[in-house]
Design a protein around this motif. Structure first.
Motif, PDB file in Angstrom:
ATOM      1  N   HIS A  22      30.714  55.960  77.016  1.00 58.58           N
ATOM      2  CA  HIS A  22      29.920  57.246  76.728  1.00 58.58           C
ATOM      3  C   HIS A  22      29.472  57.095  75.214  1.00 58.58           C
ATOM      4  O   HIS A  22      28.484  57.341  74.990  1.00 58.58           O
ATOM      5  N   SER A  23      30.526  56.712  74.314  1.00 62.73           N
ATOM      6  CA  SER A  23      29.914  56.587  72.744  1.00 62.73           C
ATOM      7  C   SER A  23      28.870  55.643  72.630  1.00 62.73           C
ATOM      8  O   SER A  23      28.071  55.775  71.951  1.00 62.73           O
ATOM      9  N   LEU A  24      29.159  54.641  73.298  1.00 66.58           N
ATOM     10  CA  LEU A  24      27.897  53.470  73.304  1.00 66.58           C
ATOM     11  C   LEU A  24      26.753  54.047  74.062  1.00 66.58           C
ATOM     12  O   LEU A  24      25.617  53.744  73.244  1.00 66.58           O
ATOM     13  N   THR A  25      26.695  54.806  75.006  1.00 66.65           N
ATOM     14  CA  THR A  25      25.519  55.020  75.846  1.00 66.65           C
ATOM     15  C   THR A  25      24.947  56.226  74.723  1.00 66.65           C
ATOM     16  O   THR A  25      23.478  56.338  74.606  1.00 66.65           O
ATOM     17  N   GLU A  26      25.641  56.967  74.016  1.00 66.62           N
ATOM     18  CA  GLU A  26      25.114  58.268  73.425  1.00 66.62           C
ATOM     19  C   GLU A  26      24.325  57.475  72.176  1.00 66.62           C
ATOM     20  O   GLU A  26      23.188  58.057  71.863  1.00 66.62           O
ATOM     21  N   PHE A  85      18.946  53.904  83.945  1.00 63.70           N
ATOM     22  CA  PHE A  85      19.745  54.365  83.159  1.00 63.70           C
ATOM     23  C   PHE A  85      20.679  53.348  82.437  1.00 63.70           C
ATOM     24  O   PHE A  85      21.085  53.163  81.344  1.00 63.70           O
ATOM     25  N   VAL A  86      21.108  52.245  83.366  1.00 61.82           N
ATOM     26  CA  VAL A  86      22.067  51.207  82.892  1.00 61.82           C
ATOM     27  C   VAL A  86      21.170  50.464  81.878  1.00 61.82           C
ATOM     28  O   VAL A  86      21.648  50.099  80.502  1.00 61.82           O
ATOM     29  N   ARG A  87      19.932  50.104  81.955  1.00 66.68           N
ATOM     30  CA  ARG A  87      19.407  49.209  81.166  1.00 66.68           C
ATOM     31  C   ARG A  87      19.169  49.947  79.671  1.00 66.68           C
ATOM     32  O   ARG A  87      19.274  49.356  78.772  1.00 66.68           O
ATOM     33  N   ALA A  88      18.890  51.272  80.040  1.00 63.07           N
ATOM     34  CA  ALA A  88      18.744  52.016  78.700  1.00 63.07           C
ATOM     35  C   ALA A  88      20.207  52.263  77.872  1.00 63.07           C
ATOM     36  O   ALA A  88      20.226  52.015  76.647  1.00 63.07           O
ATOM     37  N   ALA A  89      21.154  52.045  78.444  1.00 67.04           N
ATOM     38  CA  ALA A  89      22.350  52.471  78.071  1.00 67.04           C
ATOM     39  C   ALA A  89      23.179  51.138  77.485  1.00 67.04           C
ATOM     40  O   ALA A  89      23.692  51.239  76.490  1.00 67.04           O
ATOM     41  N   SER A 120      29.376  43.388  96.656  1.00 69.83           N
ATOM     42  CA  SER A 120      29.051  44.664  95.976  1.00 69.83           C
ATOM     43  C   SER A 120      27.932  45.294  96.782  1.00 69.83           C
ATOM     44  O   SER A 120      27.145  44.891  97.662  1.00 69.83           O
ATOM     45  N   ASN A 121      27.897  46.761  96.703  1.00 72.41           N
ATOM     46  CA  ASN A 121      27.117  47.677  97.317  1.00 72.41           C
ATOM     47  C   ASN A 121      25.869  47.653  96.653  1.00 72.41           C
ATOM     48  O   ASN A 121      24.819  48.243  97.424  1.00 72.41           O
ATOM     49  N   GLU A 122      25.886  47.554  95.451  1.00 73.00           N
ATOM     50  CA  GLU A 122      24.580  47.841  94.724  1.00 73.00           C
ATOM     51  C   GLU A 122      24.467  47.194  93.537  1.00 73.00           C
ATOM     52  O   GLU A 122      24.246  47.907  92.300  1.00 73.00           O
ATOM     53  N   LEU A 123      24.713  45.942  93.520  1.00 73.18           N
ATOM     54  CA  LEU A 123      24.644  45.246  92.132  1.00 73.18           C
ATOM     55  C   LEU A 123      23.251  45.186  91.669  1.00 73.18           C
ATOM     56  O   LEU A 123      23.066  45.822  90.579  1.00 73.18           O
ATOM     57  N   ASP A 124      22.089  44.666  92.367  1.00 71.79           N
ATOM     58  CA  ASP A 124      20.817  44.826  91.740  1.00 71.79           C
ATOM     59  C   ASP A 124      20.258  46.066  91.734  1.00 71.79           C
ATOM     60  O   ASP A 124      19.462  46.332  90.835  1.00 71.79           O
ATOM     61  N   LEU A 125      20.513  46.976  92.696  1.00 71.05           N
ATOM     62  CA  LEU A 125      20.290  48.528  92.722  1.00 71.05           C
ATOM     63  C   LEU A 125      20.744  49.133  91.467  1.00 71.05           C
ATOM     64  O   LEU A 125      19.945  49.885  90.743  1.00 71.05           O
ATOM     65  N   PHE A 131      19.520  41.396  85.726  1.00 70.26           N
ATOM     66  CA  PHE A 131      20.731  41.867  84.982  1.00 70.26           C
ATOM     67  C   PHE A 131      21.571  40.388  85.064  1.00 70.26           C
ATOM     68  O   PHE A 131      22.195  40.026  84.249  1.00 70.26           O
ATOM     69  N   ARG A 132      21.567  39.850  86.348  1.00 70.06           N
ATOM     70  CA  ARG A 132      22.274  38.328  86.635  1.00 70.06           C
ATOM     71  C   ARG A 132      22.180  37.366  85.471  1.00 70.06           C
ATOM     72  O   ARG A 132      23.054  36.739  85.116  1.00 70.06           O
ATOM     73  N   ASP A 133      20.762  37.198  85.040  1.00 69.18           N
ATOM     74  CA  ASP A 133      20.288  36.288  84.116  1.00 69.18           C
ATOM     75  C   ASP A 133      20.997  36.283  82.752  1.00 69.18           C
ATOM     76  O   ASP A 133      21.216  35.398  81.979  1.00 69.18           O
ATOM     77  N   LYS A 134      21.603  37.736  82.317  1.00 73.88           N
ATOM     78  CA  LYS A 134      22.235  37.842  81.204  1.00 73.88           C
ATOM     79  C   LYS A 134      23.746  37.844  81.111  1.00 73.88           C
ATOM     80  O   LYS A 134      24.732  38.162  80.269  1.00 73.88           O
ATOM     81  N   LEU A 135      24.392  37.285  82.583  1.00 75.27           N
ATOM     82  CA  LEU A 135      25.687  37.247  82.617  1.00 75.27           C
ATOM     83  C   LEU A 135      25.980  35.875  83.093  1.00 75.27           C
ATOM     84  O   LEU A 135      26.125  35.356  84.218  1.00 75.27           O
TER      85      LEU A 135
END
Length: 220
Positions: A22-26, A85-89, A120-125, A131-135
């Motif tokens: 949360h602190s990183l997201t904020e 959300f994830v991209r922004a956070a 996974s139920n929602e990896l790319d979703l 995202f995978r290219d960064k991991l």
């Protein structure tokens, strides 16, 4: 016969959860400290929506859909997809929130010749297709089954059967790790050895997985 493969959920099994950061997201979103108060498994008594999800009143996708909309509203955005959300956070470096216990575990498995897969139920979703290219560690996983594309979500038996088919292994020769009880129950239904991952104690959970794989205890 000893286990030959480790099958991991993604989400909280591989990366620190959004509850933990949360602190990183904020900071990333320019929100005042303490703006995000929902804590999911870390304080279920204060997170009514999480309790509803655990009681199967709503799905995991429903939970995160609601949180995505709420956080979007806080920053003046109309977010409709978890990936927004994830991209922004998490910004441009999602690798920074990957669990160190996960990294150590896959290194141990690779050294022992244990094959690696993700179910996974929602990896790319949730994270976005790029995202995978960064991991870079994902190249070590020979099988990645993502219900974003298959449309078959755990705990449906077909989800587990799909990853087993890709590995060409019976359930008895694999170990599955997931942090959601419903998905653990799905593994039990097909006789797939499993570890119910505790996001509040990741090292303990990974040690349990290594034990089921027949690998000696390691410092995680």
């Amino acid at each position: 016969m000893s286990a030959q493969a480790l099958i991991l959920d993604f989400g909280g099994v591989v990366s620190r959860t959004l509850f933990e950061t949360h602190s990183l997201t904020e900071a990333a979103l320019g929100l005042p400290a303490g703006s995000l108060t929902w804590q999911g498994p870390f304080a279920p008594q204060t997170d009514r929506l999480w309790r509803a999800m655990q009681a199967d009143e709503i799905s995991e996708r429903d939970y995160w859909g609601q949180r995505t909309r709420e956080v979007g509203q806080l920053v003046g955005e109309d977010w409709t997809e978890m990936s927004q959300f994830v991209r922004a956070a998490r910004g441009a470096d999602p690798d920074a929130v990957i669990r160190p216990e996960f990294r150590r575990t896959i290194d141990i498995c690779k050294a022992a010749g244990i094959r690696l897969a993700i179910l996974s139920n929602e990896l790319d979703l949730f994270y976005g297709a790029d995202f995978r290219d960064k991991l870079p560690f994902l190249k070590d996983f020979e099988v990645i089954i993502d219900a974003t594309y298959t449309g078959i979500l755990k705990p449906d038996a077909r989800a587990y059967e799909a990853v087993l088919a890709e590995l060409a292994l019976p359930a008895s020769e694999c170990v599955f790790v997931d942090d959601q009880l419903r998905n653990i129950e799905g593994a039990d239904a097909i006789g797939l050895p499993r570890v119910h991952f505790d996001v509040t104690s990741p090292a303990t959970s990974y040690q349990a997985a290594l034990g089921l794989l027949g690998l000696p205890e390691h410092a995680l």
